[in-house]
Write a protein that holds these residues in place. Structure first.
Motif, PDB file in Angstrom:
ATOM      1  N   SER A  15      29.015   1.527  -9.042  1.00 62.30           N
ATOM      2  CA  SER A  15      29.451   2.075  -7.756  1.00 62.30           C
ATOM      3  C   SER A  15      30.095   3.448  -7.945  1.00 62.30           C
ATOM      4  N   THR A  16      30.984   3.546  -8.929  1.00 55.83           N
ATOM      5  CA  THR A  16      31.650   4.826  -9.203  1.00 55.83           C
ATOM      6  C   THR A  16      30.643   5.883  -9.641  1.00 55.83           C
ATOM      7  N   GLN A  17      29.732   5.486 -10.503  1.00 52.34           N
ATOM      8  CA  GLN A  17      28.715   6.433 -10.976  1.00 52.34           C
ATOM      9  C   GLN A  17      27.770   6.853  -9.851  1.00 52.34           C
ATOM     10  N   LEU A  18      27.427   5.915  -8.987  1.00 51.05           N
ATOM     11  CA  LEU A  18      26.551   6.248  -7.860  1.00 51.05           C
ATOM     12  C   LEU A  18      27.205   7.252  -6.926  1.00 51.05           C
ATOM     13  N   ARG A  19      28.487   7.098  -6.719  1.00 54.38           N
ATOM     14  CA  ARG A  19      29.194   8.017  -5.829  1.00 54.38           C
ATOM     15  C   ARG A  19      29.124   9.441  -6.388  1.00 54.38           C
ATOM     16  N   ALA A  20      29.347   9.567  -7.694  1.00 63.32           N
ATOM     17  CA  ALA A  20      29.277  10.887  -8.322  1.00 63.32           C
ATOM     18  C   ALA A  20      27.838  11.399  -8.383  1.00 63.32           C
ATOM     19  N   THR A  21      26.899  10.502  -8.642  1.00 61.10           N
ATOM     20  CA  THR A  21      25.491  10.894  -8.688  1.00 61.10           C
ATOM     21  C   THR A  21      25.041  11.432  -7.339  1.00 61.10           C
ATOM     22  N   ALA A  22      25.436  10.755  -6.270  1.00 59.50           N
ATOM     23  CA  ALA A  22      25.054  11.195  -4.927  1.00 59.50           C
ATOM     24  C   ALA A  22      25.558  12.606  -4.648  1.00 59.50           C
ATOM     25  N   ARG A  23      26.762  12.918  -5.128  1.00 61.86           N
ATOM     26  CA  ARG A  23      27.296  14.268  -4.923  1.00 61.86           C
ATOM     27  C   ARG A  23      26.491  15.300  -5.706  1.00 61.86           C
ATOM     28  N   PRO A  47      28.318  11.282 -18.930  1.00 58.43           N
ATOM     29  CA  PRO A  47      27.055  10.829 -19.537  1.00 58.43           C
ATOM     30  C   PRO A  47      26.253   9.917 -18.610  1.00 58.43           C
ATOM     31  N   GLY A  48      26.923   8.946 -17.999  1.00 56.36           N
ATOM     32  CA  GLY A  48      26.229   8.036 -17.104  1.00 56.36           C
ATOM     33  C   GLY A  48      25.719   8.721 -15.853  1.00 56.36           C
ATOM     34  N   VAL A  49      26.534   9.605 -15.304  1.00 55.60           N
ATOM     35  CA  VAL A  49      26.134  10.316 -14.081  1.00 55.60           C
ATOM     36  C   VAL A  49      24.973  11.255 -14.368  1.00 55.60           C
ATOM     37  N   GLN A  50      24.989  11.900 -15.518  1.00 52.25           N
ATOM     38  CA  GLN A  50      23.860  12.778 -15.856  1.00 52.25           C
ATOM     39  C   GLN A  50      22.567  11.978 -15.956  1.00 52.25           C
ATOM     40  N   ALA A  51      22.617  10.830 -16.628  1.00 49.47           N
ATOM     41  CA  ALA A  51      21.411  10.004 -16.763  1.00 49.47           C
ATOM     42  C   ALA A  51      20.904   9.550 -15.395  1.00 49.47           C
ATOM     43  N   LEU A  52      21.815   9.114 -14.539  1.00 57.19           N
ATOM     44  CA  LEU A  52      21.412   8.664 -13.209  1.00 57.19           C
ATOM     45  C   LEU A  52      20.874   9.816 -12.373  1.00 57.19           C
TER      46      LEU A  52
END
Length: 446
Positions: A15-23, A47-52
């Protein structure tokens, strides 16, 4: 800056990573480069946000088309970014990891509820994603007819590739949607390739030799885990980019008496490779001060030395001392259409008009630098593009206007993901390498 989860001992939630990914996805849609956006993400999340984010951008054409069917009215930008991200995760595994569909939906809804810009739309996000799960077969069949959804590239990009490479355009697009392998360049001044491959093997890291100095890793990993990286034993550089040193230097002996210009040098990978291969008097230019610092950092780690100047290569009157060069590497600014697998945001940031604008920049650089080359000298023209206007077309036009220019047998276009062609301007298909264009042009002796 986006904040990390409260407990540093726990991995960030999806959920946290998705929020940052969406931005990040939203920022790309607004015209910002990921190179600028990702540093704004907290280090624990990055790292996780970049991959997503990379995954979403590789499926953004399809995700946009599907969300347009799911939402009767176009949502606000923040909600769109979240929906595009969640739908992309529902389409394909991310880095080999497939999240359960209900997990993606629940985590996306949680991301919406925990963001002020989307909290009132959490129910809408939930409804759209659950509808996608119910109707995905029919929805996918409908959007498959849209080439932007099918190939996940802008329509103008697809059409240009079809014109430029009528036999290979589909393979190029397919390859551009795959992550590129991690390839190393072994520093000959610190070690040799066989020894370094053994050092990797000793740490359980399998690799395959590519080119003259490269090793392609079976599995990517952080550079901190590479043996001797901090001591300059290797660098990360795609095999296609490693071709530059071979093509510029081949066929003769070089010494400190030879002047070499790397005209658009940042971040310094090709500069360093030239110096690893030959003891020459090298001047590295870049117009951006920050990027010049990166060149210096690269050379420092590898134990190499060159003159680095912040200057516009197209305006030699401001920096040239009047001494002609024996060799010039012009790795010109371009659309980067050959490296989108490593920079998936590029396809969504570029506009069709950028091609003509960049061709004009490339032409100006060629015209400005050619007089700086000695008679009998050599210039290697390179772009990380698969568009013919930035490669074959540019070189043909240059040759037509310079009677002292002699085209040497060279690689021509390197097409990602595809066996070797033939002809004056070859179409080579080197498999796992990036897309590039190379041609060496020699200046006739007096």
């Amino acid at each position: 800056m986006l904040t990390a989860p409260a407990s540093p001992s726990l991995a960030p939630s999806l959920s946290t990573q998705l929020r940052a990914t969406a931005r990040c996805v939203r920022a790309v849609g607004e015209g910002r480069s990921l190179s600028d956006v990702l540093p704004e993400v907290a280090p624990a999340l990055r790292p996780g946000v970049q991959a997503l984010t990379f995954h979403v951008l590789r499926h953004l054409g399809m995700a946009r088309a599907l969300v347009a069917l799911l939402a009767e009215r176009k949502p606000q930008a923040a909600v769109l970014g979240l929906l595009h991200s969640a739908v992309a995760l529902l389409l394909e595994p991310t880095d080999g990891v497939r999240y359960a569909p209900h997990t993606v939906v629940n985590q996306a809804v949680g991301a919406a509820r925990n963001d002020r810009s989307t909290e009132r739309q959490a129910s809408f996000v939930n409804a759209c994603l659950r509808r996608f799960l119910r109707e995905q077969v029919d929805l996918l069949a409908e959007v498959e007819r849209d080439p932007v959804a099918r190939w996940n590239h802008p329509l103008w990009w697809i059409e240009r590739l079809r014109r430029d490479h009528p036999q290979d355009w589909q393979a190029i697009l397919t390859a551009s949607n795959q992550p590129g392998p991690m390839t190393l360049r072994v520093n000959r001044r610190r070690t040799d390739r066989a020894s370094y491959q053994q050092a990797l093997q000793d740490q359980g890291l399998a690799s395959t030799p590519v080119g003259s100095d490269g090793l392609e890793l079976a599995t990517p990993l952080p550079v901190e885990r590479l043996p001797g990286f901090a001591q300059g034993h290797c660098s990360v550089q795609d095999a296609a980019a490693q071709r530059a040193a071979d093509l510029l230097l081949e066929g003769r002996e070089w010494s400190r008496a030879d002047r070499v210009l790397d005209a658009c040098a940042a971040p310094g990978g090709k500069t360093a490779h030239l110096l690893e291969r030959a003891e020459v008097d090298l001047l590295a230019l870049d117009v951006d001060p920050g990027r010049c610092e990166r060149i210096q950092d690269t050379l420092g780690r590898l134990g190499l030395a060159a003159e680095v100047r912040c200057a516009d290569a197209a305006r030699p009157g401001a920096w040239w001392d009047g001494r002609a060069f024996d060799a010039i590497l012009l790795d010109a600014p371009c659309t980067a259409s050959g490296i989108v697998r490593r920079h998936p945001d590029v396809r969504w940031l570029r506009r069709e008009a950028d091609v003509a604008a960049l061709v004009a920049v490339q032409r100006a650089l060629l015209e400005a630098l050619w007089p700086l080359l000695k008679p009998g000298g050599r210039l290697l023209y390179a772009t990380c593009s698969v568009f013919r206007a930035e490669g074959e077309g540019q070189v043909r036009a240059f040759l037509e206007h310079h009677t002292d220019a002699v085209l040497r047998p060279s690689l021509g276009h390197l097409l990602p993901g595809l066996a070797a062609g033939s002809g004056e301007f070859n179409d080579n298909r080197p498999g796992g390498q990036d897309g590039f264009f190379y041609n060496r042009i020699d200046k006739a002796p007096l």
